[in-house]
Design an enzyme around this catalytic site. Structure first.
Site, PDB file in Angstrom:
ATOM      1  N   LYS A   1      -9.372   2.260  -1.856  1.00 61.40           N
ATOM      2  CA  LYS A   1      -9.601   1.710  -0.508  1.00 61.40           C
ATOM      3  C   LYS A   1     -10.929   2.167   0.071  1.00 61.40           C
ATOM      4  CE  LYS A   1      -7.061   1.379   3.913  1.00 61.40           C
ATOM      5  NZ  LYS A   1      -5.771   1.749   4.547  1.00 61.40           N
TER       6      LYS A   1
ATOM      7  N   GLU B   1      -5.808   8.833   7.860  1.00 65.24           N
ATOM      8  CA  GLU B   1      -6.351   8.442   6.545  1.00 65.24           C
ATOM      9  C   GLU B   1      -7.704   9.084   6.272  1.00 65.24           C
ATOM     10  OE1 GLU B   1      -5.824   4.557   4.689  1.00 65.24           O
ATOM     11  OE2 GLU B   1      -4.824   3.942   6.525  1.00 65.24           O
TER      12      GLU B   1
ATOM     13  N   GLU C   1       0.851  -1.202   0.000  1.00 64.38           N
ATOM     14  CA  GLU C   1       0.000   0.000   0.000  1.00 64.38           C
ATOM     15  C   GLU C   1       0.888   1.254   0.000  1.00 64.38           C
ATOM     16  OE1 GLU C   1      -1.582   0.775   3.958  1.00 64.38           O
ATOM     17  OE2 GLU C   1      -3.338   1.814   3.161  1.00 64.38           O
TER      18      GLU C   1
ATOM     19  N   ASN D   1      -6.895   6.426  -1.655  1.00 65.68           N
ATOM     20  CA  ASN D   1      -5.820   5.472  -1.391  1.00 65.68           C
ATOM     21  C   ASN D   1      -6.058   4.312  -2.369  1.00 65.68           C
ATOM     22  OD1 ASN D   1      -4.082   3.543  -0.352  1.00 65.68           O
ATOM     23  ND2 ASN D   1      -4.553   4.001   1.783  1.00 65.68           N
TER      24      ASN D   1
ATOM     25  N   ASN E   1       0.278  -1.058   5.370  1.00 66.51           N
ATOM     26  CA  ASN E   1       1.191  -0.345   6.265  1.00 66.51           C
ATOM     27  C   ASN E   1       0.551  -0.457   7.634  1.00 66.51           C
ATOM     28  OD1 ASN E   1       3.250   1.826   4.750  1.00 66.51           O
ATOM     29  ND2 ASN E   1       1.454   1.317   3.533  1.00 66.51           N
TER      30      ASN E   1
ATOM     31  N   CYS F   1      -4.903  -2.892   2.805  1.00 65.92           N
ATOM     32  CA  CYS F   1      -4.604  -2.823   4.235  1.00 65.92           C
ATOM     33  C   CYS F   1      -5.799  -3.096   5.141  1.00 65.92           C
ATOM     34  CB  CYS F   1      -3.948  -1.486   4.565  1.00 65.92           C
ATOM     35  SG  CYS F   1      -3.173  -1.564   6.201  1.00 65.92           S
TER      36      CYS F   1
HETATM   37  N1  CDV Z   1      -2.946   1.423   6.667  1.00 67.87           N
HETATM   38  C1  CDV Z   1      -3.894   0.811   7.419  1.00 67.87           C
HETATM   39  O1  CDV Z   1      -5.043   0.663   6.987  1.00 67.87           O
HETATM   40  N2  CDV Z   1      -3.518   0.407   8.645  1.00 67.87           N
HETATM   41  C2  CDV Z   1      -4.433  -0.193   9.595  1.00 67.87           C
HETATM   42  C3  CDV Z   1      -3.997   0.120  11.000  1.00 67.87           C
HETATM   43  C4  CDV Z   1      -4.246   1.522  11.348  1.00 67.87           C
HETATM   44  C5  CDV Z   1      -4.744  -0.755  12.019  1.00 67.87           C
HETATM   45  C6  CDV Z   1      -4.528  -1.700   9.416  1.00 67.87           C
HETATM   46  O2  CDV Z   1      -5.661  -2.200   9.434  1.00 67.87           O
HETATM   47  O3  CDV Z   1      -3.506  -2.375   9.334  1.00 67.87           O
END
Ligand code: CDV
Length: 311
Positions: free
Chosen positions: A123, A142, A46, A106, A193, A168
């Site tokens: 996203k 975000e 990501e 994103n 991430n 993510c």
């Molecule tokens: N980049 C993300 O979406 N990170 C989230 C963190 C904040 C919990 C994740 O679900 O990994």
């Protein structure tokens, strides 16, 4: 047998001042390794062109804009596309997208082996908050910098397989996998991430975070009889640690490759898309076994409504 050799290209940290040119050079080095090891497709994390900038609170529009791509490929990413095309490797990666209308997403894309973008995903599940939160040990903005994706969870035919993407936090939501599962998805590619600690609960450490990540992806793979490739950006970015734990998971929910480092690391596995057929035609044959008459609340409500609430 429909084998796709997949390269999961985990990336180590990217510091705030690291120019895109240097990052793209790292991505090309991973791509060259992938090509040498026979990969058909390479999957990057990501927001993989920059540091994970949503940890920084910014108000100035110009300062925010510098993290975003106005075109894909653009001048800095064109060499990556050229390298992928020259080596005949398809790729998927995430970046911050600024549209001509000024909307921010994103985003992740997938290409074919000629470097043509065949799919785009934005996203949907944006974690974190929109304003500076002094209660947190670090920020996760975000919701400030992106709007929720507006493309749903599409699935595309690419490399003779049905492919989908998520990003993510999406990987923690079973609905994401099922919406793609209902389109017959065979390969789900995602980057992440994930900070190694919870900014609101310091007790939730690295081990548990790695477990939750793998648990979610393995469940999504098994319950939809699909391959899942989860790729981290990991290590210490500007004093903030991101967990690693990149994996390739088979349609039985079994991890077949797992990262050993927190740096740039390529996992390679030959994935037979026909391995999805058994689960899709037996225990998870949706057409025969799903009972949609009982699933109404999943799309009719977002939060919890207790049966005694009177609602
Ligand atoms: N980049 C993300 O979406 N990170 C989230 C963190 C904040 C919990 C994740 O679900 O990994």
């Amino acid at each position: 047998m429909r084998q796709i050799v997949i390269g999961a290209a985990q990336m180590g940290p990217i510091q705030k001042d690291e120019p895109r040119k240097a990052v793209v050079a790292r991505m090309i080095a991973l791509l060259e390794q992938a090509a040498a090891r026979g990969c058909d497709v390479i999957v990057y994390p990501e927001l993989c062109l920059t540091t994970f900038f949503p940890r920084h609170f910014m108000e100035d529009a110009a300062e925010i804009d510098r993290w975003f791509e106005r075109e894909m490929p653009g001048p800095e990413t064109a060499p990556l596309f050229e390298a992928a095309r020259a080596r005949g490797v398809a790729m998927s990666f995430g970046y911050a997208e600024l549209t001509p209308e000024g909307r921010r997403f994103n985003t992740a894309i997938v290409t074919d082996k000629a470097g043509r973008i065949v799919g785009k995903y934005r996203k949907v599940h944006l974690p974190g908050h929109a304003e500076y939160d002094p209660e947190r040990s670090f920020q996760h903005l975000e919701k400030r910098y992106f709007e929720p994706g507006d493309l749903g969870f599409p699935v595309w035919r690419n490399l003779d397989a049905w492919m989908g993407m998520c990003i993510c936090n999406d990987r923690r939501w079973p609905e994401v996998y099922r919406v793609m599962g209902l389109q017959g998805v065979e390969l789900i590619m995602l980057g992440y991430n994930t900070p190694s600690v919870n900014s609101q609960d310091g007790r939730e450490g690295l081990e548990r975070r790695l477990y939750h990540s793998e648990l979610s992806m393995a469940a999504g793979a098994y319950q939809n009889a699909a391959w899942v490739v989860g790729v981290a950006k990991a290590g210490d970015e500007d004093g903030h640690h991101l967990m690693a734990g990149s994996v390739i998971i088979d349609p039985d929910g079994i991890v077949v490759a797992r990262a050993e480092t927190e740096g740039d690391e390529l996992l390679v596995h030959g994935c037979d898309m026909d391995a999805c057929n058994f689960g899709k035609s037996t225990i998870f044959d949706f057409a025969r076994h799903r009972r949609v008459e009982h699933y109404g609340p999943i799309t009719a409500q977002t939060g919890v409504i207790h049966p005694d609430s009177g609602a």
